[in-house]
Design a protein around this motif. Structure first.
Motif, mmCIF file in Angstrom:
data_model
loop_
_atom_site.group_PDB
_atom_site.id
_atom_site.type_symbol
_atom_site.label_atom_id
_atom_site.label_comp_id
_atom_site.label_asym_id
_atom_site.label_seq_id
_atom_site.Cartn_x
_atom_site.Cartn_y
_atom_site.Cartn_z
ATOM 1 N N PHE A 10 0.811 -1.485 -0.489
ATOM 2 C CA PHE A 10 -0.354 0.174 -0.190
ATOM 3 C C PHE A 10 1.322 1.429 -0.196
ATOM 4 O O PHE A 10 0.920 2.458 -0.679
ATOM 5 C CB PHE A 10 -0.916 -0.340 1.409
ATOM 6 N N LEU A 14 1.142 4.262 -3.241
ATOM 7 C CA LEU A 14 0.842 5.827 -2.894
ATOM 8 C C LEU A 14 1.662 6.622 -2.862
ATOM 9 O O LEU A 14 1.560 7.085 -3.770
ATOM 10 C CB LEU A 14 -0.023 5.625 -1.259
ATOM 11 N N THR A 154 -5.949 -3.230 -4.380
ATOM 12 C CA THR A 154 -5.455 -2.322 -3.218
ATOM 13 C C THR A 154 -4.837 -1.395 -4.722
ATOM 14 O O THR A 154 -4.215 0.099 -4.414
ATOM 15 C CB THR A 154 -4.416 -3.209 -2.459
ATOM 16 N N VAL A 158 -5.912 2.293 -5.067
ATOM 17 C CA VAL A 158 -4.259 3.821 -4.598
ATOM 18 C C VAL A 158 -4.477 4.266 -5.209
ATOM 19 O O VAL A 158 -4.254 5.474 -5.616
ATOM 20 C CB VAL A 158 -3.309 2.629 -4.131
ATOM 21 N N TRP A 162 -5.832 8.605 -5.544
ATOM 22 C CA TRP A 162 -5.157 9.236 -5.896
ATOM 23 C C TRP A 162 -5.355 10.284 -6.830
ATOM 24 O O TRP A 162 -5.433 11.537 -6.704
ATOM 25 C CB TRP A 162 -3.659 9.175 -5.151
#
Length: 204
Positions: A10, A14, A154, A158, A162
Motif C-alpha cells: 500500500f 501510494l 489495493t 490507491v 490518488w
C-alpha cells in the motif's frame, strides 16, 4: 499475506502515485485543459491499466513459483536488487522540475482522455518490471485468489483514488505547488521503503 506485507505494498503504491511524472502530467493536463470529468475518467482508466499490470505480474510470478521454484528465487533476488537501484535514485533526487502546460481549455472527446491515460501505463514496460520486482518479495506458494484480488484491488484503488483526489483538488490550485515543493522528500521516503522491502529477501 500479513498486515505488515500488505501495508508495505500500500505504502509503495501510494508514494509511487504521489511522485510527479508522466502519469500525473496526463491527469493534470486533462483537468487543466479539458474538464474535471475528463480528468476523473483518465484517473480510473490509468488505474485499470496499473491493476492489469499488477495482475499479470502476480500470475506470472505465481506460475514460476509452482513450476520453477529455483528460477523464482533468482527473480526474487533480482527484484530486490532492482528495488535497491530504484531506492538509490530516489534517495538522491532533488526538487522536481515537473511542469504542466496550462493552455485554455479545449474540447476533446472523453474517449481520447481515457485512451491516453491507459496508454501512458500500457506502453511503459518499466511498470511491468516494477511490479515484478515488488510482488516477487511477497508472493507465496499457497497464495489464493482472495489474496490476489486484495493485492490487485489495493494497487488499482490507491492509484485511482490518488489521481481522483488530484483531479478534485486541482481547481484550488494547491496540489501542484505542494507536489513540486515536497516531491524530493516523497522520493526519499519511497527510497527507504524500497530498501526495507528489498531487505526482506536477506532477512526472511
Amino acid at each position: 499475506m500479513t498486515l505488515t506485507a500488505w501495508f508495505s505494498v500500500f505504502a509503495v503504491c501510494l508514494l509511487g502515485a504521489m511522485t510527479p511524472g508522466p502519469s500525473l502530467a496526463v491527469i493534470m493536463r486533462n483537468c487543466i485543459q479539458r474538464s474535471r470529468g475528463h480528468a476523473l475518467l483518465a484517473s480510473w482508466c490509468h488505474a485499470i491499466g496499473i491493476g492489469a499490470y499488477a495482475l499479470a505480474a502476480i500470475l506470472g510470478l505465481g506460475l514460476l513459483m509452482t513450476q520453477f521454484p529455483q528460477l523464482f528465487l533468482w527473480i526474487s533476488y533480482l527484484g530486490a536488487g532492482y528495488l535497491v537501484w530504484l531506492a538509490s535514485k530516489a534517495l538522491r533526487s532533488g526538487p522536481s522540475s515537473f511542469v504542466v502546460d496550462s493552455e485554455d481549455k479545449v474540447h476533446i472527446p472523453y474517449l481520447h482522455s481515457a485512451s491516453e491515460a491507459f496508454a501512458i501505463v500500457f506502453l511503459n514496460p518499466k511498470i511491468a518490471l516494477f511490479f515484478t520486482a515488488l510482488f516477487s518479495q511477497f508472493i507465496a506458494a499457497d497464495m489464493n485468489w482472495l489474496t490476489i484480488l486484495m493485492l490487485v484491488s489495493t494497487v488499482t484503488l490507491v492509484d485511482g483514488c490518488w489521481y481522483t483526489l488530484v483531479s478534485l483538488l486541482l481547481s484550488h490550485q494547491g496540489i501542484l505547488p505542494w507536489l513540486k515543493r515536497y516531491s524530493h522528500w516523497i522520493d526519499r521516503v519511497t527510497g527507504v521503503v524500497f530498501l526495507l522491502i528489498a531487505a526482506r529477501v536477506v532477512l526472511v
